[in-house]
Scaffold this motif. Structure first.
Motif, PDB file in Angstrom:
ATOM      1  N   TRP A 702       0.844  -1.183   0.000  1.00  0.00           N
ATOM      2  CA  TRP A 702       0.000   0.000   0.000  1.00  0.00           C
ATOM      3  C   TRP A 702       0.885   1.240   0.000  1.00  0.00           C
ATOM      4  N   ALA A 703       0.484   2.259  -0.736  1.00  0.00           N
ATOM      5  CA  ALA A 703       1.313   3.458  -0.825  1.00  0.00           C
ATOM      6  C   ALA A 703       0.439   4.684  -1.049  1.00  0.00           C
ATOM      7  N   ALA A 704       1.000   5.833  -0.687  1.00  0.00           N
ATOM      8  CA  ALA A 704       0.419   7.133  -1.038  1.00  0.00           C
ATOM      9  C   ALA A 704       1.520   7.960  -1.669  1.00  0.00           C
ATOM     10  N   GLU A 705       1.259   8.491  -2.850  1.00  0.00           N
ATOM     11  CA  GLU A 705       2.173   9.417  -3.503  1.00  0.00           C
ATOM     12  C   GLU A 705       1.582  10.807  -3.357  1.00  0.00           C
ATOM     13  N   TRP A 706       2.324  11.682  -2.685  1.00  0.00           N
ATOM     14  CA  TRP A 706       1.779  12.931  -2.170  1.00  0.00           C
ATOM     15  C   TRP A 706       2.686  14.093  -2.558  1.00  0.00           C
ATOM     16  N   ASN A 707       2.104  15.113  -3.191  1.00  0.00           N
ATOM     17  CA  ASN A 707       2.829  16.347  -3.437  1.00  0.00           C
ATOM     18  C   ASN A 707       1.908  17.527  -3.146  1.00  0.00           C
ATOM     19  N   SER A 708       2.280  18.722  -3.568  1.00  0.00           N
ATOM     20  CA  SER A 708       1.512  19.917  -3.211  1.00  0.00           C
ATOM     21  C   SER A 708       0.183  20.004  -3.943  1.00  0.00           C
ATOM     22  N   GLU A 709      -0.022  19.184  -4.965  1.00  0.00           N
ATOM     23  CA  GLU A 709      -1.235  19.291  -5.786  1.00  0.00           C
ATOM     24  C   GLU A 709      -2.185  18.124  -5.651  1.00  0.00           C
ATOM     25  N   LYS A 710      -1.714  16.972  -5.161  1.00  0.00           N
ATOM     26  CA  LYS A 710      -2.608  15.822  -5.082  1.00  0.00           C
ATOM     27  C   LYS A 710      -2.018  14.739  -4.190  1.00  0.00           C
ATOM     28  N   ILE A 711      -2.880  13.791  -3.823  1.00  0.00           N
ATOM     29  CA  ILE A 711      -2.476  12.582  -3.108  1.00  0.00           C
ATOM     30  C   ILE A 711      -3.120  11.410  -3.825  1.00  0.00           C
ATOM     31  N   THR A 712      -2.312  10.457  -4.226  1.00  0.00           N
ATOM     32  CA  THR A 712      -2.807   9.265  -4.917  1.00  0.00           C
ATOM     33  C   THR A 712      -2.552   8.046  -4.048  1.00  0.00           C
ATOM     34  N   PHE A 713      -3.593   7.268  -3.798  1.00  0.00           N
ATOM     35  CA  PHE A 713      -3.479   6.029  -3.034  1.00  0.00           C
ATOM     36  C   PHE A 713      -3.321   4.868  -4.006  1.00  0.00           C
ATOM     37  N   LEU A 714      -2.423   3.939  -3.663  1.00  0.00           N
ATOM     38  CA  LEU A 714      -2.090   2.823  -4.540  1.00  0.00           C
ATOM     39  C   LEU A 714      -2.114   1.511  -3.774  1.00  0.00           C
ATOM     40  N   LEU A 715      -2.535   0.459  -4.460  1.00  0.00           N
ATOM     41  CA  LEU A 715      -2.443  -0.908  -3.954  1.00  0.00           C
ATOM     42  C   LEU A 715      -1.736  -1.739  -5.002  1.00  0.00           C
ATOM     43  N   ASP A 716      -0.559  -2.251  -4.669  1.00  0.00           N
ATOM     44  CA  ASP A 716       0.250  -3.028  -5.612  1.00  0.00           C
ATOM     45  C   ASP A 716       0.412  -2.292  -6.936  1.00  0.00           C
ATOM     46  N   GLY A 717       0.585  -0.982  -6.877  1.00  0.00           N
ATOM     47  CA  GLY A 717       0.783  -0.173  -8.066  1.00  0.00           C
ATOM     48  C   GLY A 717      -0.474   0.248  -8.777  1.00  0.00           C
ATOM     49  N   ASN A 718      -1.632  -0.221  -8.328  1.00  0.00           N
ATOM     50  CA  ASN A 718      -2.903   0.140  -8.937  1.00  0.00           C
ATOM     51  C   ASN A 718      -3.515   1.323  -8.186  1.00  0.00           C
ATOM     52  N   GLU A 719      -4.044   2.266  -8.947  1.00  0.00           N
ATOM     53  CA  GLU A 719      -4.621   3.455  -8.316  1.00  0.00           C
ATOM     54  C   GLU A 719      -5.926   3.112  -7.596  1.00  0.00           C
ATOM     55  N   VAL A 720      -5.991   3.486  -6.339  1.00  0.00           N
ATOM     56  CA  VAL A 720      -7.193   3.314  -5.532  1.00  0.00           C
ATOM     57  C   VAL A 720      -8.063   4.568  -5.618  1.00  0.00           C
ATOM     58  N   TYR A 721      -7.437   5.721  -5.407  1.00  0.00           N
ATOM     59  CA  TYR A 721      -8.189   6.988  -5.399  1.00  0.00           C
ATOM     60  C   TYR A 721      -7.180   8.128  -5.433  1.00  0.00           C
ATOM     61  N   THR A 722      -7.548   9.231  -6.102  1.00  0.00           N
ATOM     62  CA  THR A 722      -6.718  10.429  -6.123  1.00  0.00           C
ATOM     63  C   THR A 722      -7.563  11.624  -5.710  1.00  0.00           C
ATOM     64  N   VAL A 723      -7.069  12.398  -4.771  1.00  0.00           N
ATOM     65  CA  VAL A 723      -7.720  13.647  -4.382  1.00  0.00           C
ATOM     66  C   VAL A 723      -6.773  14.779  -4.735  1.00  0.00           C
ATOM     67  N   THR A 724      -7.300  15.873  -5.287  1.00  0.00           N
ATOM     68  CA  THR A 724      -6.461  16.977  -5.737  1.00  0.00           C
ATOM     69  C   THR A 724      -6.744  18.246  -4.946  1.00  0.00           C
ATOM     70  N   ARG A 725      -5.737  19.103  -4.895  1.00  0.00           N
ATOM     71  CA  ARG A 725      -5.901  20.420  -4.273  1.00  0.00           C
ATOM     72  C   ARG A 725      -7.021  21.195  -4.985  1.00  0.00           C
ATOM     73  N   ASP A 726      -7.041  21.096  -6.302  1.00  0.00           N
ATOM     74  CA  ASP A 726      -8.048  21.821  -7.062  1.00  0.00           C
ATOM     75  C   ASP A 726      -9.454  21.390  -6.658  1.00  0.00           C
ATOM     76  N   HIS A 727      -9.661  20.103  -6.488  1.00  0.00           N
ATOM     77  CA  HIS A 727     -10.974  19.600  -6.077  1.00  0.00           C
ATOM     78  C   HIS A 727     -11.360  20.133  -4.702  1.00  0.00           C
ATOM     79  N   VAL A 728     -10.424  20.075  -3.772  1.00  0.00           N
ATOM     80  CA  VAL A 728     -10.719  20.523  -2.402  1.00  0.00           C
ATOM     81  C   VAL A 728     -10.979  22.023  -2.368  1.00  0.00           C
ATOM     82  N   GLU A 729     -10.125  22.793  -3.055  1.00  0.00           N
ATOM     83  CA  GLU A 729     -10.227  24.248  -2.940  1.00  0.00           C
ATOM     84  C   GLU A 729     -11.310  24.841  -3.839  1.00  0.00           C
ATOM     85  N   ASN A 730     -11.523  24.278  -5.013  1.00  0.00           N
ATOM     86  CA  ASN A 730     -12.416  24.923  -5.975  1.00  0.00           C
ATOM     87  C   ASN A 730     -13.735  24.200  -6.179  1.00  0.00           C
TER      88      ASN A 730
END
Length: 913
Positions: A702-730
């Motif tokens: 399990w992993a999370a790839e996180w930067n200033s614009e988004k956070i992507t959750f991964l399971l065995d390299g497969n994307e689980v869900y991505t949340v973005t700064r743009d979505h939260v703020e706008n």
């Protein structure tokens, strides 16, 4: 880690050794349950639509089904007020739980109906006091929590119903109404409703129930110009009936949508056409709750209004209106001066505006995206007054200009009135094109924005509204020169038992060109996910039986069962009983059934890196083998480090990388929580591998790839869900709080409202095995703080990689949302809250400390030691006592027999010890 609201916990039987009575320890309800048989009954009211006869202020009917223990419905101060839940299916009801706020009903009736017209009484009762939960059940031997249990075997004989209604026949605390945190109906034998026919599209906009058509719509009244236009209102009866419904083109019918106001005169609804038109005519499709007398005004700017027409009615027929003049306008407002029935507001299916000769307005842009940049950062400000007291310490003017959404300005308590102001000095003359306001819950419904060259004016009015919505408001204005910008607040919408709060603002931002701007600090560099390096890890290579490395981890412990929220059943211990190395390169986090002279309880482990390892941005990864079994709840997650400095949850942020429910081991969940999108609003998704792999059968990454614009959750390299700064703020209009360091948490919970209780098939001891936890960053990116580094991590054998298997379907959000993170305020039995029917720390409402509307509920926010920092969760001195010491403590505090009774609270792991 915040729960998702799912099936209800199974019924929990008390396990009692010897002669045992119900015993409470501290402020918490002790909770012990051993595996019990699964129940066929399920919670059927969760997330369903609710309506009420009356609504006090913004305490909407829908709050009784939202799964949030801090939100509530409140009626006006009258007897015979009711709330009705549409189950959207027909079910046989087995049990109803009513969670009362301080304004309880001394007598109440629970009814059922198939058509919302013909009602049958299911049960009657008498609530015995504030803060009680009334449990009405068909089971002759109910095992519901013992607040106020009423057995009605007749429930077993009732037919299936679609609508469930609770009526407060008499009020228990005059002069207030009645107030419920939740109406939880449990049932079985549910049948979906017959499919509704789809209305046949028609080319006109005036036929009730018609499907909206694309493009210009021409009618006998002219060209319809309001389809899809933005609408705002003075009030809404319920979130299910928002202002936007009057311009969606759906109208009356089986799937009709409408706006409904609070039950008061002079409520209004306004349409923003997004451009100016010559107004030709109006069409109003009234619902049964119509206005007997109303006026209509038009405006170009939204604050200077000109009368257009007036009307009076004696029925709910459609009104078609042509005024005596044909004004040019962008805004059209209807004010319902008098309404048909005193117990209802007014309600409109469609409010149509017809016009011609469109003229575009100045181009609008998102916050900070226009010409120039931020001018107000760290600039001096002034206010009519500021609050600085124990209820809101340091709530001074400068907090509006610090780019910190956890700090705020509040007007002083002595100045709680409809008049207050704040202003900022930009240092030099600027050309201002945008003002952005981030309101705390105590927002202004009516306010002016003015600009001046001098601190003392004269002031040039550039914006006015009487329909402020709070939250994030971005106001684009025609470029205007000036050095000083002022917000004058003149109408407060939040009313609590006849009184109003002051005003409070997180951020007051001014954008444009010129001025004397100070550049805000830059964020750390984003990681390059194609060139990551391992910067910290724990490979768990300790000898068999040894504890977790104290350089990296702090073990939490639960001193008493009352410290657990979410109705979880485990006690966390801070020793190798539950957390230890296996000698094979793994850390064991183990849940057990402990036995002490016949009394049994669950123990488990939770560990975190607080005060030891903190990081911002990068890839956070763990290779884990999760356990399988009903009632098991493993998690790998992170908390914002500002929590340890006293910033309340969820303002500090929470990142849940992995949550798996033991009864559904093929599915993983990833979620984030922040201010205004926690609990039911947490942003997350669920994911199952393409081959529906049972995740408990082997290790997975399990992993999370996180930067200033988004956070992507991964399971065995497969994307689980991505949340973005743009979505939260706008999209959400909320604050992105993930630009700080976080610390890591691992734990295995037992029971709780999301996974439910263990059953006879759940195997104990149960183990979560962790092969490693690793943090990757690229050169010069993010931040990393290691308090006591002992070794330099070596390159791992498994490195981040591109997905090995692409999802066959896109990640989907859960159909039910996570539960809310705050605990209901503790109420002494038989005693109302601070003021019955008043807000009790409800999200989005003022708290019971009137100048400090966002004070975290006293029972809801853990101290900095609650999730780490090496301090016990309780001050009992049982920090490292181990399971026998904990049992001894329980016996001392609670007597010989301890019964753990289930509590239903939908909370975050951040709230859980």
């Amino acid at each position: 880690m915040l729960m998702r609201f799912s099936s209800p916990p199974g019924r929990i039987r008390a396990i009692i050794a010897g002669t045992v009575g119900l015993t409470m320890v501290g402020a918490g309800t002790l909770t012990l349950a051993l595996p019990a048989a699964a129940e066929s009954s399920r919670l059927v009211t969760a997330g369903k639509t609710a309506e009420a006869t009356t609504v006090q202020d913004q305490f909407f009917a829908s709050y009784v089904t939202d799964g949030d223990p801090a939100t509530r419905w409140s009626s006006l101060g009258q007897d015979n007020q009711s709330v009705t839940v549409d189950l959207a299916e027909t079910c046989i009801i087995d049990r109803v739980d009513l969670n009362w706020e301080g304004a309880f009903a001394s007598k109440y009736t629970i009814s059922g109906s198939t058509n919302n017209t013909d009602w049958e009484t299911l049960a009657t009762g008498t609530a015995t006091g504030a803060g009680k939960i009334s449990h009405i059940t068909a089971d002759a031997t109910p095992d519901a929590p013992s607040d106020d249990v009423r057995v009605d075997p007749n429930l077993e004989e009732k037919d299936a119903i679609r609508f469930l209604r609770v009526t407060g026949d008499e009020r228990g605390f005059m002069p207030y109404g009645i107030s419920l945190y939740s109406v939880d109906g449990y049932g079985h034998g549910c049948t979906p409703l017959p499919a509704q026919p789809t209305p046949t599209p028609t080319p006109t906009a005036t036929t009730p129930g018609s499907t909206p058509t694309a493009g210009p719509i021409e009618t006998d009244l002219g060209t319809l110009v309001s389809r899809g236009a933005k609408a705002s209102a003075s009030s809404v009866q319920n979130p299910d009936f928002p202002a936007k419904n009057v311009t969606d083109g759906i109208g009356a019918g089986p799937n009709g949508t409408r706006w409904s106001s609070n039950n008061a005169d002079n409520e209004w609804i306004s349409i923003d056409l997004g451009a100016t038109y010559i107004i030709d005519a109006l069409g109003i499709d009234w619902e049964g709750a119509y206005a007997t007398k109303y006026t209509i005004d038009t405006s170009v700017n939204g604050w200077t209004w000109t009368p257009y027409a007036s009307g009076s009615k004696q029925n709910a027929n459609r009104d078609e209106i042509k005024g005596d003049t044909s004004p040019r306008a962008r805004f059209v407002r209807l004010t319902a001066q008098e309404r048909l029935q005193p117990t209802y507001g007014v309600s409109i299916w469609e409010f149509e505006v017809y016009g011609h000769d469109r003229e575009e307005i100045a181009e609008q842009h998102a916050e900070g995206k226009g010409p120039g940049g931020l001018l107000s950062y760290q600039k001096p400000g002034k206010a009519s007054s500021s609050q600085d007291d124990p209820q809101c310490p340091g709530c001074t003017v400068d907090k509006m200009f610090d780019m910190d959404l956890s700090s705020r300005w509040s007007v002083a308590e002595k100045d709680w009135s409809d008049n207050a102001w704040v202003q900022v000095d930009l240092g030099k003359t600027a050309e201002i094109n945008q003002i952005a306001l981030r309101w705390e819950n105590a927002y202004a419904k009516g306010y002016d924005i003015e600009i001046a060259d001098s601190e003392n004016g004269p002031w040039n009015l550039v914006y006015r509204t009487i329909g402020g919505q709070g939250g994030k408001e971005v106001i684009n204005i025609d470029p205007t020169e000036g050095r000083f910008v002022r917000v004058t607040m003149n109408d407060r919408p939040i009313v609590w038992a006849g009184q109003k709060f002051g005003y409070s603002i997180y951020e007051f931002r001014v954008y444009g060109t010129g001025g004397d701007p100070i550049a805000p600090p830059e964020l750390p560099k984003d990681p390059d996910f194609d060139n990551l390096k391992l910067v910290w890890s724990d490979e768990f290579d300790g000898t068999a039986g040894s504890g977790a490395d104290p350089h990296n981890w702090t073990l939490d412990h639960t001193a008493k069962a009352g410290d657990n929220n979410n109705a979880e059943l485990q006690l966390y211990t801070a020793d190798t009983n539950n957390v230890r190395h296996d000698g094979k390169g793994n850390l064991i986090v183990e849940a057990k059934v402990e036995d002490f002279h016949g009394a049994k309880f669950y123990s488990s482990g939770r560990l975190n890196t607080s005060h030891k390892v903190h990081a911002q941005y990068g890839r956070f990864e763990a290779r884990v083998k999760v356990p399988e079994g009903k009632g098991l709840w493993p998690a790998f997650w992170m908390m914002g480090s500002s929590f340890l400095d006293g910033r309340p949850w969820p303002n500090n942020g929470e990142i849940d990388i992995m949550e798996v429910l033991g009864h559904a081991p093929e599915e993983t969940h990833g979620t984030v929580h922040g201010p205004g999108y926690s609990g039911m609003g947490g942003q997350g998704g669920a994911y199952t591998l393409p081959d529906k792999t049972n995740l408990s059968k082997d290790f997975h990454v399990w992993a999370a790839e996180w930067n200033s614009e988004k956070i992507t959750f991964l399971l065995d390299g497969n994307e689980v869900y991505t949340v973005t700064r743009d979505h939260v703020e706008n999209t959400l209009d909320k604050a992105w709080v993930f630009d700080q360091e976080f610390y890591i948490i691992l734990n295995l919970a037992v029971g709780g409202d999301w996974p439910g209780s263990p059953n006879a098939d759940t195997q104990f001891p149960a183990q979560m095995l962790v092969d490693y936890v690793r943090v990757y960053q690229s050169e010069g990116s993010g931040k990393l703080t290691i308090a006591d580094p002992i070794t330099t991590p070596t390159t791992p054998t498994v490195t981040p990689s591109e997905p090995t298997v692409k999802p066959t379907v896109p990640p989907v959000k859960p159909t039910t949302k996570p539960g809310e993170p705050t605990t209901k305020p503790t109420v002494t039995p038989g005693e109302p809250t601070a003021t019955p029917s008043e807000p009790t720390a409800t999200p989005g409402q003022p708290t019971d400390n009137p100048g400090e509307p966002t004070t975290t509920p006293v029972t809801a926010t853990p101290s900095p030691s609650a999730t780490g920092g090496g301090t016990a969760l309780s001050e009992t001195g049982a920090g490292n006592a181990g399971p026998q010491g904990l049992i001894a403590l329980l016996l001392v505090l609670g007597g010989v027999g301890v019964v753990f009774a289930a509590r239903r609270t939908y909370l975050s792991r951040a709230e859980r010890p």
